[in-house]
Scaffold this active site. Structure first.
Site, PDB file in Angstrom:
ATOM      1  N   SER A  52      74.550 -19.612  41.847  1.00  0.00           N
ATOM      2  CA  SER A  52      74.428 -18.198  42.074  1.00  0.00           C
ATOM      3  C   SER A  52      73.941 -17.511  40.823  1.00  0.00           C
ATOM      4  O   SER A  52      74.407 -17.523  39.735  1.00  0.00           O
ATOM      5  CB  SER A  52      75.853 -17.670  42.392  1.00  0.00           C
ATOM      6  N   ARG A 101      84.548 -15.075  37.312  1.00  0.00           N
ATOM      7  CA  ARG A 101      83.258 -15.611  36.695  1.00  0.00           C
ATOM      8  C   ARG A 101      83.463 -14.890  35.102  1.00  0.00           C
ATOM      9  O   ARG A 101      82.294 -14.679  34.792  1.00  0.00           O
ATOM     10  CB  ARG A 101      82.132 -15.226  37.242  1.00  0.00           C
ATOM     11  N   GLU A 131      74.554 -13.099  36.877  1.00  0.00           N
ATOM     12  CA  GLU A 131      75.768 -13.839  36.619  1.00  0.00           C
ATOM     13  C   GLU A 131      75.380 -15.058  35.562  1.00  0.00           C
ATOM     14  O   GLU A 131      75.986 -15.259  34.630  1.00  0.00           O
ATOM     15  CB  GLU A 131      76.237 -14.744  37.524  1.00  0.00           C
TER      16      GLU A 131
HETATM   17  N1  EPU Z   1      75.671 -14.844  52.824  1.00  0.00           N
HETATM   18  C1  EPU Z   1      74.756 -14.317  53.685  1.00  0.00           C
HETATM   19  N2  EPU Z   1      73.471 -14.565  53.275  1.00  0.00           N
HETATM   20  C2  EPU Z   1      73.298 -15.806  52.114  1.00  0.00           C
HETATM   21  C3  EPU Z   1      74.404 -15.968  51.474  1.00  0.00           C
HETATM   22  C4  EPU Z   1      75.714 -15.606  51.792  1.00  0.00           C
HETATM   23  O1  EPU Z   1      75.024 -13.376  54.475  1.00  0.00           O
HETATM   24  O2  EPU Z   1      72.072 -15.970  52.120  1.00  0.00           O
HETATM   25  C5  EPU Z   1      77.148 -14.196  53.335  1.00  0.00           C
HETATM   26  C6  EPU Z   1      77.902 -15.209  53.789  1.00  0.00           C
HETATM   27  O3  EPU Z   1      77.449 -15.465  55.402  1.00  0.00           O
HETATM   28  C7  EPU Z   1      79.213 -15.240  53.891  1.00  0.00           C
HETATM   29  C8  EPU Z   1      79.380 -14.404  52.616  1.00  0.00           C
HETATM   30  O4  EPU Z   1      78.023 -14.134  52.192  1.00  0.00           O
HETATM   31  O5  EPU Z   1      79.794 -14.261  54.731  1.00  0.00           O
HETATM   32  C9  EPU Z   1      79.799 -15.462  51.299  1.00  0.00           C
HETATM   33  O6  EPU Z   1      78.958 -16.542  51.392  1.00  0.00           O
HETATM   34  P1  EPU Z   1      79.188 -18.249  50.444  1.00  0.00           P
HETATM   35  O7  EPU Z   1      80.587 -18.576  51.083  1.00  0.00           O
HETATM   36  O8  EPU Z   1      78.135 -18.955  50.772  1.00  0.00           O
HETATM   37  O9  EPU Z   1      79.677 -17.831  49.066  1.00  0.00           O
HETATM   38  P2  EPU Z   1      79.128 -16.718  48.110  1.00  0.00           P
HETATM   39  O10 EPU Z   1      80.029 -15.572  47.766  1.00  0.00           O
HETATM   40  O11 EPU Z   1      77.856 -16.442  48.384  1.00  0.00           O
HETATM   41  C10 EPU Z   1      80.390 -17.750  46.157  1.00  0.00           C
HETATM   42  C11 EPU Z   1      80.118 -18.189  44.840  1.00  0.00           C
HETATM   43  C12 EPU Z   1      79.406 -19.688  44.954  1.00  0.00           C
HETATM   44  C13 EPU Z   1      80.424 -20.479  45.414  1.00  0.00           C
HETATM   45  C14 EPU Z   1      80.642 -19.941  46.880  1.00  0.00           C
HETATM   46  C15 EPU Z   1      81.629 -20.643  47.722  1.00  0.00           C
HETATM   47  C16 EPU Z   1      79.790 -16.295  43.323  1.00  0.00           C
HETATM   48  C17 EPU Z   1      78.677 -15.441  42.299  1.00  0.00           C
HETATM   49  N3  EPU Z   1      79.202 -17.189  44.033  1.00  0.00           N
HETATM   50  O12 EPU Z   1      79.099 -17.467  46.826  1.00  0.00           O
HETATM   51  O13 EPU Z   1      79.435 -19.981  43.593  1.00  0.00           O
HETATM   52  O14 EPU Z   1      79.880 -21.925  45.714  1.00  0.00           O
HETATM   53  O15 EPU Z   1      81.097 -18.621  46.806  1.00  0.00           O
HETATM   54  O16 EPU Z   1      82.965 -20.630  47.065  1.00  0.00           O
HETATM   55  O17 EPU Z   1      80.930 -15.793  43.327  1.00  0.00           O
HETATM   56  C18 EPU Z   1      78.041 -20.425  41.488  1.00  0.00           C
HETATM   57  O18 EPU Z   1      78.637 -19.385  40.918  1.00  0.00           O
HETATM   58  O19 EPU Z   1      76.761 -20.806  41.063  1.00  0.00           O
HETATM   59  C19 EPU Z   1      78.225 -20.677  43.113  1.00  0.00           C
HETATM   60  C20 EPU Z   1      77.097 -21.318  43.834  1.00  0.00           C
END
Ligand code: EPU
Length: 335
Positions: free
Chosen positions: A235, A160, A331
């Protein structure tokens, strides 16, 4: 190119915050932008408005970048090189690539925003970052009005992050982005858990790039709010990277903490998990709140001000520091 006065920016930012631009102009070509730069140096750039939280009216000239156009530069048997102007809608461009069977961007389906901002925060999702396909970024230097090319290494991409969020911040306006995509022998990225599950649920064993795009669209729709329905900016925080020793202490207390090793000494932990554990998920605070299906996303229920959302973000940050000793980094760009 007409400069308008007192324009509401509500429809120009995906959070749907109603602030006013004293002066506002839409620019549709590099030439127009260069003309503008001859007399105006104090600009506020607004592209898709999908990664910004506006907290006040804007006194600078707001420039809405709407430069359109896609061109194929060259191709060979395996690869195609495409240049896309900054004002093209990101998701429409991805769908067009998928329809042409050009591979590389399918995991980045349904991300809001425009092509010109994709390199700035190096958009990423489901195991892919846009830096993997960018060959060059062309930008106009605000000081001189000259077009400058940034090769992929010169963009200094990170998670990012890029040069455009650091030393080049405020100095350039991205006018186009060039990509190298595959025409065959696509490098499919299906390992991200949710994609595998989605493909398996449809009994797809040898997915095409269209299958992956469809899977990503389905996953995003199930988790992330559509900005047209509920204002949000994806995010709100970055996923923090902590030391291994810090992580091991947390893991003792929370054995189920998800984690992604970055190096021998550093671990990335999902901010969404930290926020959910702290009890914020699905909670509403006045006009804004934390999304019920993805705690990393702050939402505007309709009439929130930027300050209200920012105050909620600060409350979340403080709680995460207290609970986990982790300093969350915002972010989105806050203005
Ligand atoms: N999780 C939770 N609770 C939540 C959300 C997530 O426990 O409410 C846990 C999930 O269970 C999982 C982990 O966190 O174990 C990761 O969750 P997820 O796969 O949804 O991805 P994220 O790390 O929360 C990142 C990006 C997103 C992108 C997703 C999928 C960042 C800041 N965000 O989110 O990007 O869509 O991975 O690759 O890196 C964005 O930048 O706007 C965005 C949506």
């Amino acid at each position: 190119m007409t400069i308008q006065q007192n324009i509401s920016l509500k429809n120009y930012n995906t959070f749907g915050i109603d602030v006013t631009a004293n002066r506002f102009v839409t620019v549709t070509s590099v030439y127009e932008l260069q003309q503008l730069l001859q007399t105006e140096k104090e600009l506020f750039l607004l592209s898709g408005g999908s990664n910004i939280l506006l907290t006040k009216n804007i006194n600078k000239l707001v420039v809405h970048i709407d430069i359109k156009g896609i061109s194929i530069d060259r191709e060979n048997h395996n690869d195609i090189y495409i240049t896309v102007n900054a004002g093209e809608n990101w998701h429409e461009f991805v769908l067009w690539c998928v329809s042409q069977n050009y591979g590389g961007l399918e995991n980045l389906s349904l991300i809001p925003g425009k092509v010109g901002t994709c390199p700035i925060q190096n958009i990423g999702a489901y195991g892919v970052e846009v830096k993997d396909t960018i060959t060059q970024v062309e930008a106009i230097e605000i000081e001189t009005g000259k077009l400058v090319s940034f090769s992929n290494p010169n963009c200094k991409f990170g998670y990012r992050n890029s040069i455009f969020k650091n030393e080049a911040k405020g100095k350039y306006i991205v006018s186009s982005v060039s990509f190298q995509l595959t025409k065959n022998k696509h490098h499919l990225r299906t390992l991200y858990g949710a994609i595998e599950t989605e493909l398996a649920s449809k009994n797809i064993k040898s997915p095409t790039i269209k299958d992956i795009s469809d899977a990503v669209i389905a996953i995003r729709k199930s988790k992330l709010p559509d900005p047209k329905e509920i204002g949000n900016s994806g995010s709100f925080f970055k996923n923090p990277v902590i030391s291994k020793s810090h992580f091991l202490k947390l893991q003792k207390q929370y054995p189920s903490i998800p984690n992604y090793p970055i190096s021998d000494s550093q671990i990335k932990v999902p901010a969404g998990w930290l926020i959910e554990q702290s009890g914020f998920k699905g909670k509403r605070f006045g006009n804004c709140g934390v999304h019920e299906k993805q705690a990393l996303v702050l939402v505007n229920y309709g009439n929130a001000t930027g300050d209200e959302i920012y105050a909620l973000a600060q409350k979340i940050k403080q709680t995460i520091t207290q609970n986990f000793g982790i300093d969350l980094e915002i972010e989105v760009n806050v203005f």
